[in-house]
Design an enzyme around this catalytic site. Structure first.
Site, PDB file in Angstrom:
ATOM      1  CE  LYS A  43       7.112   4.445   8.865  1.00 27.22           C
ATOM      2  NZ  LYS A  43       5.893   3.621   8.723  1.00 27.22           N
ATOM      3  CG  ASP A  74       5.031   3.299   4.700  1.00 20.78           C
ATOM      4  OD1 ASP A  74       4.011   3.411   4.000  1.00 20.78           O
ATOM      5  OD2 ASP A  74       5.076   2.605   5.727  1.00 20.78           O
ATOM      6  NE  ARG A 123      -0.283   4.169   1.692  1.00 17.16           N
ATOM      7  CZ  ARG A 123       0.589   3.372   2.313  1.00 17.16           C
ATOM      8  NH1 ARG A 123       1.617   3.889   2.955  1.00 17.16           N
ATOM      9  NH2 ARG A 123       0.448   2.062   2.268  1.00 17.16           N
ATOM     10  CB  VAL A 176      -0.219  10.811   3.157  1.00 17.86           C
ATOM     11  CG1 VAL A 176      -0.443   9.318   2.992  1.00 17.86           C
ATOM     12  CG2 VAL A 176       1.254  11.148   2.965  1.00 17.86           C
ATOM     13  N   GLY A 191       0.856  14.183   5.093  1.00 23.89           N
ATOM     14  CA  GLY A 191       2.188  14.169   5.694  1.00 23.89           C
ATOM     15  C   GLY A 191       2.120  14.483   7.167  1.00 23.89           C
ATOM     16  CB  THR A 230      -7.399  11.776   3.535  1.00 18.69           C
ATOM     17  OG1 THR A 230      -7.739  12.939   4.301  1.00 18.69           O
ATOM     18  CG2 THR A 230      -8.631  11.360   2.737  1.00 18.69           C
ATOM     19  NE  ARG A 241       3.139   8.452  13.050  1.00 14.54           N
ATOM     20  CZ  ARG A 241       4.275   7.749  12.920  1.00 14.54           C
ATOM     21  NH1 ARG A 241       4.287   6.460  13.127  1.00 14.54           N
ATOM     22  NH2 ARG A 241       5.381   8.362  12.567  1.00 14.54           N
ATOM     23  CD  GLU A 301       5.243  11.532  12.849  1.00 17.27           C
ATOM     24  OE1 GLU A 301       6.033  10.609  12.607  1.00 17.27           O
ATOM     25  OE2 GLU A 301       4.040  11.516  12.510  1.00 17.27           O
TER      26      GLU A 301
END
Length: 294
Positions: free
Chosen positions: A84, A121, A171, A173, A175, A213, A276, A279
């Site tokens: 990150k 990321d 990658r 995702v 989100g 996913t 996590r 969010e």
């Protein structure tokens, strides 16, 4: 809350399901177990939103130590790292761009020596332009650096088209950040439809798609697209989080898919775990279901 989670055995065991410990040795032990089961891994040293240059340097050094360990153990062929940029200095008050790029270059050079790759990321929408800019800078010397795109953002389909070039590792995702409707699709259905459109764009290109996913419908669609578009085994991969859908990970690998597990570790695990959950409200139920459906 931190004392409750870290001091209550049941809650700590829940966190341990999704975070591979606080130390490098713990992360390597978990990684070795996954590789022994035929899975690939991308390792994230936890920490983000660094506001001190010394902390950013410490994060860089943690990755250098990790990459050295992977090399010594002969794991670099199956294991890469995820970073990150906010942990490397992206949010510093001064010289943020230069410090971040210098730290990222050091990690990429160590990965090159180790014979592995780095994926950068993606964080919240305010960092997208800066993050993609750093990825472009890194790819000048390290063309294998991976980018991450989030289908929840309205801009992502255009970014996906731009990144769908030969050899580009992307990658995809959905989100996990709670974004305003001005920049993101508010409805899950629209996020899913955008995800499928982006998958098709990547699969139809000469890029290297990394389909990240846990939505089994998306897995099925990706497999169908791979067949339809003549994708050879190993020309794309699936990615899932450590501790989630482990049985499905093994099943995909048994069907000759390359499956990579996103494995986080570090002392900042509490912050990662709680973010996590926070969010999106749905994450709480998702993690709770995962606890009983390993």
């Amino acid at each position: 809350m931190r004392r409750a989670v870290t001091g209550t055995p049941a809650l700590r065991r829940l966190a341990d399901r999704f975070v591979a410990g606080e130390t490098l040795d713990q992360a390597v032990a978990s990684t070795t177990g996954l590789v022994d089961r035929g899975l690939h891994v991308t390792i994230d040293h936890l920490g983000e939103d660094t506001l001190d240059a010394a902390d950013a340097a410490a994060t860089r050094d943690a990755y250098l130590a990790l990459l050295g360990q992977l090399t010594d153990l002969g794991l670099s062929g199956q294991v890469e790292v995820s970073v990150k940029l906010s942990a490397l200095g992206q949010k510093l008050a001064t010289d943020a761009e230069q410090v971040t790029l210098a730290n990222a270059v050091a990690i990429c050079e160590a990965a090159r020596v180790a014979g592995t790759t780095v994926t950068v990321d993606m964080e919240d929408h305010t960092t997208v332009d800066a993050t993609l800019g750093t990825v472009r800078d890194l790819r000048g010397e390290y063309p294998w650096v991976g980018a991450v795109l989030q289908s929840c953002l309205r801009r992502t389909e255009a970014d996906c088209a731009d990144l769908s070039t030969a050899g580009s590792r992307v990658r995809l995702v959905k989100g996990a950040y709670a974004e305003p409707a001005s920049v993101a699709h508010p409805a899950k259905r629209d996020v899913d439809l955008a995800y499928v459109r982006c998958m098709r764009t990547l699969m139809a290109s000469k890029a290297y798609p990394m389909i990240a996913t846990h939505d089994l419908r998306m897995v099925e669609i990706a497999e169908s697209l791979g067949t339809e578009l003549g994708r050879e085994p190993g020309s794309y991969e699936f990615q899932m989080l450590y501790g989630i859908r482990a049985a499905e990970q093994r099943d995909l690998a048994a069907r000759d898919h390359l499956v990579r597990v996103y494995l986080p570790y570090g002392e900042d695990w509490y912050g990662y775990f709680m973010r996590r959950l926070a969010e999106r409200p749905a994450n709480l139920a998702f993690f709770a279901r995962s606890l009983f459906s390993r």
